[in-house]
Design a protein around this motif. Structure first.
Motif, short mmCIF file in Angstrom:
data_model
loop_
_atom_site.label_atom_id
_atom_site.label_comp_id
_atom_site.label_asym_id
_atom_site.label_seq_id
_atom_site.Cartn_x
_atom_site.Cartn_y
_atom_site.Cartn_z
N TYR A 1 -9.02 -0.25 9.45
CA TYR A 1 -8.62 -0.34 8.06
C TYR A 1 -8.49 -1.81 7.71
CZ TYR A 1 -7.38 4.60 8.43
OH TYR A 1 -7.41 5.95 8.62
N PHE B 1 -6.39 -4.20 5.86
CA PHE B 1 -5.06 -4.31 5.24
C PHE B 1 -5.01 -5.54 4.35
CE2 PHE B 1 -4.36 -1.76 9.00
CZ PHE B 1 -3.53 -0.76 8.52
N SER B 2 -4.20 -5.43 3.30
CA SER B 2 -4.08 -6.55 2.36
C SER B 2 -3.21 -7.67 2.92
CB SER B 2 -3.53 -6.07 1.02
OG SER B 2 -2.27 -5.46 1.20
N LEU C 1 1.53 -5.54 6.64
CA LEU C 1 1.22 -4.12 6.47
C LEU C 1 0.56 -3.55 7.71
CD1 LEU C 1 -0.09 -3.81 2.80
CD2 LEU C 1 2.13 -3.15 3.72
N TYR D 1 1.92 -0.53 9.89
CA TYR D 1 1.05 0.62 10.14
C TYR D 1 1.09 1.00 11.61
CZ TYR D 1 -3.24 3.27 10.90
OH TYR D 1 -4.15 4.23 11.28
N TYR E 1 -2.02 4.75 5.85
CA TYR E 1 -2.67 3.53 5.35
C TYR E 1 -2.56 3.45 3.82
CZ TYR E 1 -6.46 0.47 3.86
OH TYR E 1 -7.19 -0.51 3.23
N ARG E 2 -2.89 4.55 3.13
CA ARG E 2 -2.84 4.56 1.66
C ARG E 2 -1.43 4.30 1.15
NH1 ARG E 2 -5.74 9.52 1.50
NH2 ARG E 2 -3.82 10.44 0.74
N GLU F 1 -0.48 0.64 1.52
CA GLU F 1 -1.17 -0.19 0.53
C GLU F 1 -0.62 0.03 -0.88
OE1 GLU F 1 -3.35 -2.68 0.81
OE2 GLU F 1 -3.33 -2.52 3.00
N GLU F 2 -0.06 1.23 -1.14
CA GLU F 2 0.55 1.51 -2.44
C GLU F 2 1.91 0.85 -2.57
OE1 GLU F 2 0.68 5.76 -2.54
OE2 GLU F 2 -1.47 5.94 -2.95
#
Length: 163
Positions: free
Chosen positions: A34, A36-37, A41, A45, A78-79, A82-83
């Motif tokens: 993934y 990640f930003s 994060l 995770y 993950y979602r 990120e939210e």
């Protein structure tokens, strides 16, 4: 009538090598990556994926499991990260969906309270049983007749008697 063909050991070795090669290819692990930003994060995770248990496998984390439900949970994790969801919110969502079982370290309270209290209660009960058994046990001298006590005293004074 045809005679039966004899199998040579070399063909059996080739067949065994072929079967082992096929078996080895089916054990590959699914590797998901993934983007990640932020590195924070990504660390969250990995920490949360080690905290959550696979509902199907039951003895693996979602990070270790190749089950489809674990893949879905990793993607959801993950979602949600990120939210901008907090760790507490994510864990609460997972627990509301799958129950407290989804956590490797369940919280103390409610239904799981007995998981934390039961071992201590059973230990205390065992200690009480052992103490009561030894306390109520008659001593070795109690219950003997006077003749038996005299014989024991004589043996203690003189030593064992030869038959």
């Amino acid at each position: 009538m045809k005679a039966a063909k004899a199998y040579c050991p070399q063909s059996l070795l080739i067949f065994a090598a072929f079967v082992m090669a096929l078996a080895a290819t089916s054990t590959h692990a699914v590797i998901e990556t993934y983007q990640f930003s932020s590195p924070e994060l990504e660390l969250r995770y990995y920490a949360l994926s080690q905290e959550l248990r696979c509902p199907k496998c039951q003895n693996q984390t979602i990070a270790d499991s190749n089950a489809p439900i674990s893949k879905d949970l990793r993607e959801l994790l993950y979602r949600r990260l990120e939210e901008g969801a907090s760790d507490r919110e994510i864990l609460d969502d997972m627990v509301s969906r799958y129950g407290e079982f989804v956590r490797y370290r369940p919280g103390v309270g409610g239904v799981t309270l007995w998981l934390w209290v039961a071992p201590l209660a059973l230990l205390a009960l065992a200690v009480l049983i052992v103490v009561s058994v030894f306390r109520n046990r008659p001593s070795t001298v109690d219950g003997l007749s006077d003749e038996q006590r005299e014989r024991i005293d004589a043996l203690n004074r003189n030593g064992p008697v030869e038959p």
